[in-house]
Design a protein around this motif. Structure first.
Motif, PDB file in Angstrom:
ATOM      1  N   LEU A 171      20.295  13.898   6.470  1.00  0.00           N
ATOM      2  CA  LEU A 171      20.497  13.244   7.763  1.00  0.00           C
ATOM      3  C   LEU A 171      21.243  14.147   8.735  1.00  0.00           C
ATOM      4  O   LEU A 171      20.915  14.206   9.922  1.00  0.00           O
ATOM      5  N   ARG A 172      22.218  14.879   8.254  1.00  0.00           N
ATOM      6  CA  ARG A 172      22.974  15.798   9.108  1.00  0.00           C
ATOM      7  C   ARG A 172      22.045  16.848   9.727  1.00  0.00           C
ATOM      8  O   ARG A 172      22.107  17.137  10.915  1.00  0.00           O
ATOM      9  N   ILE A 173      21.165  17.398   8.924  1.00  0.00           N
ATOM     10  CA  ILE A 173      20.207  18.405   9.415  1.00  0.00           C
ATOM     11  C   ILE A 173      19.252  17.786  10.433  1.00  0.00           C
ATOM     12  O   ILE A 173      18.980  18.374  11.479  1.00  0.00           O
ATOM     13  N   LEU A 174      18.766  16.596  10.139  1.00  0.00           N
ATOM     14  CA  LEU A 174      17.849  15.927  11.067  1.00  0.00           C
ATOM     15  C   LEU A 174      18.531  15.643  12.397  1.00  0.00           C
ATOM     16  O   LEU A 174      17.945  15.845  13.462  1.00  0.00           O
ATOM     17  N   THR A 197       0.821  -1.194   0.000  1.00  0.00           N
ATOM     18  CA  THR A 197       0.000   0.000   0.000  1.00  0.00           C
ATOM     19  C   THR A 197       0.864   1.257   0.000  1.00  0.00           C
ATOM     20  O   THR A 197       0.529   2.206  -0.638  1.00  0.00           O
ATOM     21  N   ALA A 198       1.957   1.246   0.722  1.00  0.00           N
ATOM     22  CA  ALA A 198       2.795   2.448   0.835  1.00  0.00           C
ATOM     23  C   ALA A 198       4.185   2.209   0.263  1.00  0.00           C
ATOM     24  O   ALA A 198       5.154   2.762   0.753  1.00  0.00           O
ATOM     25  N   GLU A 199       4.255   1.404  -0.784  1.00  0.00           N
ATOM     26  CA  GLU A 199       5.565   1.072  -1.328  1.00  0.00           C
ATOM     27  C   GLU A 199       6.319   2.289  -1.837  1.00  0.00           C
ATOM     28  O   GLU A 199       7.539   2.283  -1.917  1.00  0.00           O
ATOM     29  N   MET A 200       5.650   3.353  -2.178  1.00  0.00           N
ATOM     30  CA  MET A 200       6.319   4.547  -2.681  1.00  0.00           C
ATOM     31  C   MET A 200       7.025   5.337  -1.568  1.00  0.00           C
ATOM     32  O   MET A 200       7.739   6.284  -1.841  1.00  0.00           O
ATOM     33  N   LEU A 201       6.853   4.942  -0.329  1.00  0.00           N
ATOM     34  CA  LEU A 201       7.527   5.623   0.777  1.00  0.00           C
ATOM     35  C   LEU A 201       8.945   5.102   0.998  1.00  0.00           C
ATOM     36  O   LEU A 201       9.703   5.682   1.754  1.00  0.00           O
ATOM     37  N   SER A 202       9.309   4.044   0.338  1.00  0.00           N
ATOM     38  CA  SER A 202      10.640   3.473   0.495  1.00  0.00           C
ATOM     39  C   SER A 202      11.658   4.354  -0.210  1.00  0.00           C
ATOM     40  O   SER A 202      11.569   4.586  -1.411  1.00  0.00           O
ATOM     41  N   CYS A 203      12.635   4.856   0.545  1.00  0.00           N
ATOM     42  CA  CYS A 203      13.588   5.795  -0.046  1.00  0.00           C
ATOM     43  C   CYS A 203      14.873   5.131  -0.511  1.00  0.00           C
ATOM     44  O   CYS A 203      15.655   5.747  -1.227  1.00  0.00           O
ATOM     45  N   GLY A 204      15.127   3.904  -0.137  1.00  0.00           N
ATOM     46  CA  GLY A 204      16.344   3.228  -0.577  1.00  0.00           C
ATOM     47  C   GLY A 204      17.573   3.706   0.161  1.00  0.00           C
ATOM     48  O   GLY A 204      18.120   3.003   0.980  1.00  0.00           O
ATOM     49  N   GLU A 205      18.046   4.886  -0.126  1.00  0.00           N
ATOM     50  CA  GLU A 205      19.241   5.425   0.516  1.00  0.00           C
ATOM     51  C   GLU A 205      18.970   6.862   0.953  1.00  0.00           C
ATOM     52  O   GLU A 205      18.513   7.690   0.169  1.00  0.00           O
ATOM     53  N   ALA A 206      19.280   7.170   2.184  1.00  0.00           N
ATOM     54  CA  ALA A 206      19.027   8.508   2.728  1.00  0.00           C
ATOM     55  C   ALA A 206      20.115   9.482   2.289  1.00  0.00           C
ATOM     56  O   ALA A 206      21.269   9.102   2.084  1.00  0.00           O
ATOM     57  N   SER A 207      19.740  10.730   2.162  1.00  0.00           N
ATOM     58  CA  SER A 207      20.680  11.792   1.801  1.00  0.00           C
ATOM     59  C   SER A 207      21.545  12.142   3.010  1.00  0.00           C
ATOM     60  O   SER A 207      21.039  12.450   4.090  1.00  0.00           O
ATOM     61  N   ALA A 208      22.855  12.131   2.835  1.00  0.00           N
ATOM     62  CA  ALA A 208      23.774  12.470   3.932  1.00  0.00           C
ATOM     63  C   ALA A 208      23.533  13.890   4.427  1.00  0.00           C
ATOM     64  O   ALA A 208      23.536  14.149   5.627  1.00  0.00           O
TER      65      ALA A 208
END
Length: 86
Positions: free
Chosen positions: A15-18, A1-12
């Motif tokens: 992630l730093r900002i988060l 149902t939510a397969e489009m939420l899979s990002c594969g690899e996060a942006s470095a």
């Protein structure tokens, strides 16, 4: 149902900002996403998809954890319109 939420690899860079803002991640189950679609409609919100209701599902899952109650003000964005006929 939510397969489009899979990002594969996060942006470095993202992630730093988060991490700087002590953001926490949470996991949602498919049934929570489906329930969020129904709950959004019950509350007078727009028809959306399970992916579009992810913010609502997250809010419902985290409300107690953050001490939210009926006086809390929260902005949630439904990111997709439900294109299926009613």
């Amino acid at each position: 149902t939510a397969e489009m939420l899979s990002c594969g690899e996060a942006s470095a860079a993202a992630l730093r900002i988060l991490w700087q803002h002590c953001v926490e991640a949470m996991t949602l189950e498919e049934d929570e996403l489906l329930a969020a679609v129904d709950r959004l409609i019950e509350l007078g919100g727009p028809r959306t998809t399970p992916s579009g209701a992810t913010g609502v599902a997250g809010l419902l899952g985290a409300a107690g954890r953050f001490g939210l109650d009926s006086t809390s003000r929260v902005l949630v964005i439904a990111t997709e319109a439900d294109l299926e006929p009613v």
